[in-house]
Write a protein that holds these residues in place. Structure first.
Motif, mmCIF file in Angstrom:
data_model
loop_
_atom_site.group_PDB
_atom_site.id
_atom_site.type_symbol
_atom_site.label_atom_id
_atom_site.label_comp_id
_atom_site.label_asym_id
_atom_site.label_seq_id
_atom_site.Cartn_x
_atom_site.Cartn_y
_atom_site.Cartn_z
ATOM 1 N N PHE A 158 -29.455 14.453 21.098
ATOM 2 C CA PHE A 158 -28.343 15.493 20.711
ATOM 3 C C PHE A 158 -27.124 14.738 21.113
ATOM 4 N N THR A 159 -27.135 14.560 22.335
ATOM 5 C CA THR A 159 -25.902 13.891 22.788
ATOM 6 C C THR A 159 -25.239 13.295 22.338
ATOM 7 N N LYS A 160 -26.698 11.984 22.538
ATOM 8 C CA LYS A 160 -25.913 10.308 21.182
ATOM 9 C C LYS A 160 -25.561 10.516 19.976
ATOM 10 N N ALA A 161 -26.106 12.027 19.006
ATOM 11 C CA ALA A 161 -26.082 11.832 17.688
ATOM 12 C C ALA A 161 -24.075 12.856 17.438
ATOM 13 N N LEU A 162 -23.502 13.456 18.806
ATOM 14 C CA LEU A 162 -22.143 14.568 19.431
ATOM 15 C C LEU A 162 -21.536 12.881 19.507
ATOM 16 N N ALA A 163 -21.724 11.638 20.424
ATOM 17 C CA ALA A 163 -21.287 10.830 21.129
ATOM 18 C C ALA A 163 -21.042 9.600 19.862
ATOM 19 N N ASP A 164 -21.500 9.769 18.960
ATOM 20 C CA ASP A 164 -21.489 9.483 17.901
ATOM 21 C C ASP A 164 -20.616 9.232 17.192
ATOM 22 N N ARG A 165 -20.003 10.855 17.014
ATOM 23 C CA ARG A 165 -19.406 11.451 16.101
ATOM 24 C C ARG A 165 -17.901 11.725 17.760
ATOM 25 N N GLY A 166 -17.487 11.589 18.050
ATOM 26 C CA GLY A 166 -16.624 11.941 19.191
ATOM 27 C C GLY A 166 -16.653 12.738 19.345
#
Length: 381
Positions: free
Chosen positions: A193-201
């Protein structure tokens, strides 16, 4: 004379031992290795402890599938025999069980629902060439890179990317807090989930890590409350997630929670309380028993067999068992690498979707979004 008899007896025992050791896995050692004995499949899951609800759902899903096949004559005229093992949610116990399964002639394993336990067992099962279809979802399962390990559902990467699309892309929620545990499941959810958020800035406004056996979450939740998030992401199993939600409401936190498979189960709902769980957003490949004609039939059969309502984990295990049994049928009860290759070749239209395994052992890559509404998980609008 007595010494000669003793030596002869010892030689006979040694011969029998060597004969048994050379028997093919899953064959009845008393039938001369003809392959006419029962096909032995191990089911490994927590049957006791905090994660026992998962294990019991899993076993029932597997048993339903096996009973159906046995009622039709089994495979190649042989009955399928299940051996149930309790890993207690403990990776160390899991590794010991992996050795036991190997020594007792099981040709395949279904389970576990606990990623950390499956990861611990994987090297032993790989060395023994025992294929394993697991219900875990941590990306760590893929990182093991075992050609004998398969998943009967998506990984956390799929669950949480679907969740981020709904929460961030569609609902425009960006002020998000996280609370996850430090176990195999929690870490997988945290990272995905951290990666999914990071991909969205997006960076979480709070990122709280708790232990798997923790019961008091007041400190972590107080920290989260101070950040005033719009939503809280949960990365913990059913009981722990339910306790977190209940304690959050007691602290006056009113924002919705979001998570993956555990948050869509009856145990989560019962632990949190229906009123407290209202509005929880869930990413799942199996939102309800009414999603298709196949799921309706499965739910009816499950209810008849066990006098309880079916849910995701039973459905996942049922799919996994169907895939394994189909592979055994297609391969004429192969073992080892040949059976693993047969599993990978199966294309299965299951309760969770259409399975087609890639080289990583993952066979399904899609989930849907539901919300808890009126005490039930329903498709999100």
């Amino acid at each position: 004379m007595f010494r000669l008899r003793a030596m002869a007896a010892a030689a006979a025992v040694l011969a029998l031992t060597l004969s048994a050791a050379c028997s093919a896995p899953g064959e009845d050692e008393d039938d001369g290795g003809s392959g006419s004995g029962p096909i032995k499949i191990a089911v490994v899951d927590a049957q006791s402890g905090q994660l026992s609800s998962l294990g019991k759902w899993e076993y029932k899903g597997v048993k339903l599938a096996v009973d159906e096949w046995n009622a039709k004559g089994g495979i190649e005229g042989r009955k399928i025999e299940l051996g149930l093992f309790d890993d207690q949610g403990d990776p160390t116990i899991g590794t010991n069980l992996a050795r036991k399964i190997d020594s007792e002639g099981y040709i395949a394993m279904l389970g576990t629902a606990e990623s950390a336990v499956t990861i611990a067992m994987a090297p032993i099962l790989q060395q023994a060439e025992i294929p394993n279809i697991t219900s875990g979802q941590s990306p760590g399962l893929v990182a093991v890179k075992s050609p004998f390990l398969f998943l009967n559902g998506p990984t956390s990467t799929t669950y949480d990317e679907t969740l981020a699309k709904y929460i961030v892309d569609q609902k425009k929620i960006t002020k998000i807090a996280m609370i996850t545990n430090n176990g195999g499941y929690g870490k997988g959810e945290h990272d995905a989930f951290t990666k999914a958020l990071a991909d969205r800035g997006i960076k979480p406004v709070a990122d709280q890590i708790v232990t798997t056996d923790q019961k008091d979450f007041s400190a972590a939740l107080t920290n989260i409350r101070q950040k005033a998030p719009q939503l809280i992401f949960l990365g913990a199993e059913e009981v722990e997630s339910g306790l977190i939600v209940k304690q959050a409401r007691d602290l006056g936190i009113k924002v919705p929670f979001a998570g993956a498979a555990p948050q869509g189960t009856p145990v989560f709902l019962d632990t949190a309380g229906a009123a407290n769980a209202e509005g929880t957003i869930v990413s799942s490949p199996y939102l309800s028993n009414d999603i298709s004609e196949a799921s309706k039939k499965f739910a009816a059969d499950y209810q008849k067999a066990f006098n309880e309502e079916a849910e995701l984990h039973g459905a996942k295990a049922y799919d996994g068992a169907q895939i394994l049994l189909t592979a055994l049928k297609n391969s004429k009860v192969a073992t080892g690498k040949e059976l693993a290759d047969a599993i990978r070749a199966v294309k299965h239209e299951g309760l969770l979707g259409n399975f087609a395994f890639d080289d990583t052992g993952v066979g399904i890559f899609e989930t849907s979004i539901g919300t808890i509404t009126g005490g039930k998980l329903v498709a999100a609008s």
